[in-house]
Design an enzyme around this catalytic site. Structure first.
Site, PDB file in Angstrom:
ATOM      1  N   CYS A 256       0.829  -1.206   0.000  1.00 41.19           N
ATOM      2  CA  CYS A 256       0.000   0.000   0.000  1.00 41.19           C
ATOM      3  C   CYS A 256       0.866   1.261   0.000  1.00 41.19           C
ATOM      4  CB  CYS A 256      -0.984  -0.041   1.180  1.00 41.19           C
ATOM      5  SG  CYS A 256      -2.360   1.081   0.934  1.00 41.19           S
TER       6      CYS A 256
ATOM      7  N   HIS B 209      -3.448  -4.940   0.796  1.00 45.45           N
ATOM      8  CA  HIS B 209      -2.852  -5.467   2.028  1.00 45.45           C
ATOM      9  C   HIS B 209      -2.985  -6.991   2.020  1.00 45.45           C
ATOM     10  CE1 HIS B 209      -2.072  -1.714   4.160  1.00 45.45           C
ATOM     11  NE2 HIS B 209      -3.161  -1.245   3.574  1.00 45.45           N
TER      12      HIS B 209
ATOM     13  N   GLU C  66      -1.392  -9.154   3.423  1.00 49.26           N
ATOM     14  CA  GLU C  66      -1.144  -9.770   4.736  1.00 49.26           C
ATOM     15  C   GLU C  66      -2.450 -10.128   5.453  1.00 49.26           C
ATOM     16  OE1 GLU C  66      -0.628  -6.613   3.927  1.00 49.26           O
ATOM     17  OE2 GLU C  66      -0.981  -5.215   5.584  1.00 49.26           O
TER      18      GLU C  66
HETATM   19  N1  GLN Z   1      -1.797   6.687   3.152  1.00 47.21           N
HETATM   20  C1  GLN Z   1      -1.954   5.971   1.938  1.00 47.21           C
HETATM   21  C2  GLN Z   1      -3.350   6.132   1.358  1.00 47.21           C
HETATM   22  O1  GLN Z   1      -4.250   6.523   2.035  1.00 47.21           O
HETATM   23  C3  GLN Z   1      -1.642   4.504   2.137  1.00 47.21           C
HETATM   24  C4  GLN Z   1      -2.594   3.820   3.062  1.00 47.21           C
HETATM   25  C5  GLN Z   1      -2.109   2.492   3.548  1.00 47.21           C
HETATM   26  O2  GLN Z   1      -0.920   2.189   3.514  1.00 47.21           O
HETATM   27  N2  GLN Z   1      -3.007   1.687   4.060  1.00 47.21           N
HETATM   28  O3  GLN Z   1      -3.570   5.858   0.234  1.00 47.21           O
END
Ligand code: GLN
Length: 533
Positions: A383, A510, A512
């Site tokens: 992400c 994500h 994970e």
């Molecule tokens: N801050 C980034 C976004 O909002 C990544 C978010 C995250 O890593 N879950 O897109």
């Protein structure tokens, strides 16, 4: 719900005493694991805080925010439930006091209470019970395991305790079992297992009308016969219903400990169910971890590195890989806020940049990724990790000096990462990100496609507001970064890779969150494999 109507569903209520952090979530998940061979089990978690969900809380406050397929942002115990029970949970299974009060207030404004004074009992407790019964009914659950967050005696969970006390009248006493997790200390110098904290905790529980059927005593050692007898006498439970909650190095051993201690049989008897545990494969995977053939170290470059709970699912994903690769995986926690000297990364076999928010530590992450790319150290970005990798590539390979994400620098000349168009006008913070499972179409011949076993699509969970800016797709691809997976409409970049390197992969998702003991996340699995090579 009329009393007795739901008698075909069984309930286990898990409460905790003495201390927080004894592992109620893992205990509840382990009980579920042991009973899951023949029963459809639904876990419900009750949290006493007034936030509607943990999505707006800082990871330091609450640990990881776990995201479900349906987009629910829920308590991190749902990670344990999904990993131990092999179920896909739903956001309605996490009941917070914030949600409960929302419902009560809406009902009151609608006039549902018909002139009555709205009170904690019965109005609030009815909302709680009805919610639990509705989940049971909708899911056609054989067994609902309700975990009550917090410790008995806390103000916050009184209403949940009272509701679950009342439930025994509604569902019938033979259909509900109360399990209480406490702490059995062995004070230094005394060197003896002590029962008093358990006794006092059970008194608190009994004052609330809950008489436990089973007591699990968390302890550094197996509980002795003597202490079990003592707890049994003072707390009025059968001696065989006093179970050791052993301190273990590997949480996946807890179901094995509970089985040895006879917990399934006691629950079978109490609830008149039969669902024998089958731990053969599970034990094999644990054994693999106990007899490692190799060892690697991975740098976790983030900013919440002081609290492992913030990255709980990542830690678990590595545990799953370690069972499948029979290896030790050491995680080296690196706070990138002040990271200047990259030579610290020379000692590691791989680098991971996990998800995150805000600008603190961002430059350190970008530099760590540059180091990984230039030195060909395996890299996995999750992400925000994908955003950082794209920024690094834009700056140092595409020549877009000062490229950034508008999250970090709203005035950057090259906004290679920008807010999703549909997020632009959203002002409310709670539950408004791009959340939940989305499918990506994988690119023919890419590393990512082969990691997913050649599948055309992959579905992973998301929690973000920013994306790779489509205006820059062309220049980034032209310079050799491969967009190896995209949303079905092709607009949103879901995976990137640098195929010439040993392993350089990042995803907007994500992964994970979906890793399991018997099915490690493909991106983690491939990453760990590359770290050996
Ligand atoms: N801050 C980034 C976004 O909002 C990544 C978010 C995250 O890593 N879950 O897109």
């Amino acid at each position: 719900m009329a009393p007795g109507q739901l008698s075909s569903t069984k309930y286990i209520i898990v409460t905790g005493g003495v201390l927080s952090g004894l592992g109620k979530g893992i205990a509840a998940a382990s009980i579920g694991h042991l009973l899951s061979s023949k029963l459809k089990i639904v876990p419900v978690k009750c949290d006493g805080y007034l936030n509607v969900d943990p999505g707006t809380m800082n990871p330091y406050e609450h640990g990881e925010v776990f995201v479900l397929d349906d987009g629910g942002e829920v308590d991190m115990d749902f990670g344990h439930y999904e990993r131990f029970l092999a179920v896909t949970c739903k956001s309605s299974w996490n009941l917070t006091m914030g949600k409960v009060f929302d419902i009560v207030r809406q009902k009151e404004r609608k006039g549902d209470y018909l002139g009555k004074t709205v009170q904690f009992i019965p109005h609030v407790t009815d909302v709680i019970k009805n919610h639990i019964f509705k989940v049971a009914e909708e899911e056609e659950a054989d067994l609902v395991i309700v975990e009550i967050g917090g410790t008995v005696g806390d103000m916050e969970n009184e209403l949940f305790l009272e509701s679950t006390r009342q439930m025994k009248e509604d569902v019938g006493r033979d259909n509900i079992a109360y399990v209480h997790l406490t702490y059995v200390p062995i004070p230094e110098g005394v060197n003896e297992q002590k029962s008093k904290p358990t006794q006092q905790s059970v008194i608190l529980l009994k004052q609330r009308g809950i008489f436990p059927d089973i007591i699990i005593g968390r302890c550094h050692e197996y509980l002795t016969k003597e202490i079990k007898t003592k707890i049994s006498n003072f707390c009025d439970v059968d001696p065989e219903a006093v179970i050791t909650g052993l301190d273990v190095e590997d949480i996946y051993e807890i179901p094995v400990v509970f089985e040895e201690e006879g917990l399934p049989g006691i629950l079978h008897k109490k609830l008149n169910i039969y669902s024998p545990p089958d731990l053969k494969k599970w034990k094999q995977l644990i054994a693999n971890r106990k007899n490692p053939e190799k060892e690697i170290t991975i740098a976790m470059c983030g900013k919440y590195t002081k609290l492992e709970d913030s990255y709980a699912s990542i830690v678990e994903s590595f545990n799953h890989c370690s069972a499948h690769h029979s290896c030790i995986i050491n995680l080296k926690w690196i706070d990138t806020t002040d990271l200047k000297d990259m030579s610290i990364l020379d000692e590691v076999n791989g680098i991971i940049v996990p998800g995150g928010f805000g600008s603190r530590g961002a430059e350190g992450k970008i530099e760590a990724i540059r180091y990984a790319r230039e030195k060909n150290i395996p890299f996995l970005g999750l992400c925000l990790g994908l955003h950082m990798a794209v920024i690094e590539f834009a700056r140092n390979v595409c020549g877009l000096e000062g490229a950034n994400s508008t999250e970090m620098d709203p005035d950057t000349k090259y906004p290679v990462i920008d807010i999703l168009p549909e997020q632009k006008n959203i002002t409310e913070k709670g539950g408004t990100m791009r959340l939940g499972a989305y499918t990506a179409v994988l690119k023919e011949g890419s590393v990512v496609k082969s990691l997913y076993g050649g599948a055309n699509e992959a579905s992973e969970r998301h929690r973000h507001r920013y994306e790779v800016n489509p205006e820059f797709h062309g220049i980034i691809e032209k310079n050799g970064m491969v967009f190896s997976g995209s949303s079905a409409d092709g607009r949103l970049v879901e995976y990137i890779e640098l195929p010439k390197l040993k392993y350089f992969v990042a995803t907007q998702a994500h992964p994970e969150l979906k890793s399991r003991m018997d099915a490690p996340s493909p991106l983690f699995y491939g990453f760990v494999k590359a770290c050996f090579e």
